[in-house]
Design a protein around this motif. Structure first.
Motif, mmCIF file in Angstrom:
data_model
loop_
_atom_site.group_PDB
_atom_site.id
_atom_site.type_symbol
_atom_site.label_atom_id
_atom_site.label_comp_id
_atom_site.label_asym_id
_atom_site.label_seq_id
_atom_site.Cartn_x
_atom_site.Cartn_y
_atom_site.Cartn_z
ATOM 1 N N ASN A 7 7.903 -9.962 12.287
ATOM 2 C CA ASN A 7 8.517 -9.827 12.465
ATOM 3 C C ASN A 7 9.041 -11.153 11.318
ATOM 4 N N GLY A 8 9.451 -10.336 10.834
ATOM 5 C CA GLY A 8 10.180 -10.490 8.917
ATOM 6 C C GLY A 8 9.709 -10.097 8.153
ATOM 7 N N ARG A 9 8.301 -10.011 8.282
ATOM 8 C CA ARG A 9 7.186 -10.122 6.969
ATOM 9 C C ARG A 9 6.679 -8.063 6.919
ATOM 10 N N ILE A 10 6.422 -8.364 5.655
ATOM 11 C CA ILE A 10 5.255 -7.310 5.290
ATOM 12 C C ILE A 10 4.627 -7.136 5.881
ATOM 13 N N VAL A 11 3.366 -6.280 6.240
ATOM 14 C CA VAL A 11 1.990 -6.641 6.899
ATOM 15 C C VAL A 11 1.288 -5.479 6.807
ATOM 16 N N PRO A 12 0.120 -5.507 6.527
ATOM 17 C CA PRO A 12 -0.652 -4.451 6.828
ATOM 18 C C PRO A 12 -1.239 -4.340 8.035
ATOM 19 N N ASP A 13 -1.075 -2.658 8.825
ATOM 20 C CA ASP A 13 -1.085 -2.360 10.367
ATOM 21 C C ASP A 13 -2.810 -1.715 10.557
ATOM 22 N N SER A 14 -3.683 -2.855 11.517
ATOM 23 C CA SER A 14 -4.944 -3.325 11.917
ATOM 24 C C SER A 14 -5.293 -2.334 12.873
ATOM 25 N N TRP A 15 -4.377 -1.481 13.281
ATOM 26 C CA TRP A 15 -4.616 -1.032 14.883
ATOM 27 C C TRP A 15 -4.508 0.425 14.096
ATOM 28 N N PRO A 35 -16.971 11.522 23.914
ATOM 29 C CA PRO A 35 -17.257 10.022 23.482
ATOM 30 C C PRO A 35 -16.758 8.677 23.660
ATOM 31 N N ASP A 36 -17.934 7.746 23.204
ATOM 32 C CA ASP A 36 -17.337 6.666 23.217
ATOM 33 C C ASP A 36 -15.991 6.059 22.383
ATOM 34 N N PHE A 37 -14.857 4.909 22.935
ATOM 35 C CA PHE A 37 -14.271 4.465 21.968
ATOM 36 C C PHE A 37 -15.040 2.894 20.668
ATOM 37 N N PRO A 38 -14.658 3.171 19.505
ATOM 38 C CA PRO A 38 -14.805 1.761 18.747
ATOM 39 C C PRO A 38 -15.261 0.952 19.461
ATOM 40 N N GLN A 39 -16.179 0.090 19.373
ATOM 41 C CA GLN A 39 -15.558 -0.816 20.498
ATOM 42 C C GLN A 39 -14.970 -2.453 19.806
ATOM 43 N N GLU A 40 -15.445 -2.899 18.815
ATOM 44 C CA GLU A 40 -14.664 -3.802 17.900
ATOM 45 C C GLU A 40 -13.286 -3.787 17.147
ATOM 46 N N GLU A 41 -12.497 -2.002 17.340
ATOM 47 C CA GLU A 41 -11.889 -1.462 16.521
ATOM 48 C C GLU A 41 -10.305 -2.036 17.739
ATOM 49 N N ASP A 42 -8.840 -2.033 16.754
ATOM 50 C CA ASP A 42 -7.488 -2.742 17.961
ATOM 51 C C ASP A 42 -7.205 -1.032 18.297
ATOM 52 N N LEU A 43 -6.846 0.008 19.298
ATOM 53 C CA LEU A 43 -6.652 0.864 18.955
ATOM 54 C C LEU A 43 -5.479 1.144 19.994
ATOM 55 N N LEU A 44 -3.946 2.237 19.462
ATOM 56 C CA LEU A 44 -3.532 2.152 19.791
ATOM 57 C C LEU A 44 -3.373 3.820 20.084
ATOM 58 N N VAL A 45 -3.489 4.621 22.176
ATOM 59 C CA VAL A 45 -3.799 4.819 22.698
ATOM 60 C C VAL A 45 -2.202 5.590 23.165
ATOM 61 N N PRO A 46 -2.206 6.873 23.261
ATOM 62 C CA PRO A 46 -1.176 7.625 23.950
ATOM 63 C C PRO A 46 -1.678 7.375 25.304
ATOM 64 N N GLY A 62 -12.362 -4.699 21.328
ATOM 65 C CA GLY A 62 -11.196 -4.905 20.610
ATOM 66 C C GLY A 62 -10.263 -4.793 21.370
ATOM 67 N N ALA A 63 -8.583 -5.086 20.840
ATOM 68 C CA ALA A 63 -7.475 -5.487 21.716
ATOM 69 C C ALA A 63 -7.444 -3.769 21.991
ATOM 70 N N ASN A 64 -6.036 -3.641 23.072
ATOM 71 C CA ASN A 64 -5.630 -2.220 23.599
ATOM 72 C C ASN A 64 -3.621 -2.006 23.172
ATOM 73 N N GLY A 65 -3.701 -1.156 22.697
ATOM 74 C CA GLY A 65 -2.517 -0.887 22.589
ATOM 75 C C GLY A 65 -1.509 0.369 23.345
ATOM 76 N N VAL A 66 -0.764 0.329 23.176
ATOM 77 C CA VAL A 66 -0.718 2.603 24.067
ATOM 78 C C VAL A 66 1.444 2.739 23.347
ATOM 79 N N LEU A 67 1.010 4.184 23.234
ATOM 80 C CA LEU A 67 2.086 4.555 23.037
ATOM 81 C C LEU A 67 2.709 5.481 23.707
ATOM 82 N N LEU A 68 3.984 4.827 24.173
ATOM 83 C CA LEU A 68 4.886 5.569 25.037
ATOM 84 C C LEU A 68 5.865 6.817 23.918
#
Length: 177
Positions: A7-15, A35-46, A62-68
């Motif tokens: 959004n137009g700013r330099i930010v740290p990546d929490s994923w 193995p189980d996934f980490p419960q609290e982390e925001d994960l970006l998975v393929p 945690g939040a979920n993200g998908v990598l296409l």
């Protein structure tokens, strides 16, 4: 680590990106269990990991993200878009424009409103066009000057063509004014 512009700013990546270690999340460990996934982390998975372990990922806090990847079809995650906080689209090389089409499909056809991130070979010269396609965050490749990259968003004063950010072309905007 790549620099992230959001959004137009330099930010740290929490994923936390699991693509390099995806095989470890699919195979049974020494205990014989996957193995189980980490419960609290925001994960970006393929995408393949998402398709195989979707229910396990959705059960986490945690939040979920998908990598296409460039060849992945956005229709594969269309039904899950409201559950995804982030969709990242990989640009494997500078001359590969499939990611632009993927972004437009996600925004216009599937109505995705979450964070849409460009990753891979992301350079300053592409940022404005990526934004017009629907991206709102960008993981710059190593060595890119983030401060200079921010200037790319204001280089052009007017857009002639329609885009995700401005659906009407210039001649229609002028006619309605």
């Amino acid at each position: 680590m790549a620099t992230l512009i959001k959004n137009g700013r330099i930010v740290p990546d929490s994923w936390r990106r699991l693509d390099a270690e995806a095989g470890g999340w699919l195979l049974p460990g020494e205990s014989g269990l996957v193995p189980d996934f980490p419960q609290e982390e925001d994960l970006l998975v393929p995408l393949p990991l998402w398709l195989l372990r979707r229910e396990d990922l959705l059960a986490r806090r945690g939040a979920n993200g998908v990598l296409l990847d460039a060849a992945d079809e956005p229709s594969a995650i269309a039904a899950d878009l409201e559950r995804l906080t982030l969709v990242a689209v990989n640009f494997p090389k500078f001359a590969d424009g499939r990611g632009y089409s993927t972004a437009r499909l996600l925004r216009e056809r599937y109505g995705y409103r979450g964070e849409l991130r460009a990753i891979g070979v992301v350079q300053r010269d592409q940022l404005l066009f990526m934004q017009r396609s629907g991206f709102d965050s960008y993981a710059l490749r190593e060595g890119e000057d983030a401060v200079s990259a921010l200037e790319a968003f204001s280089e052009l004063s007017e857009e002639y063509q329609a885009s995700v950010t401005r659906p009407l072309p210039l001649f229609r905007r002028r006619a309605s004014a």
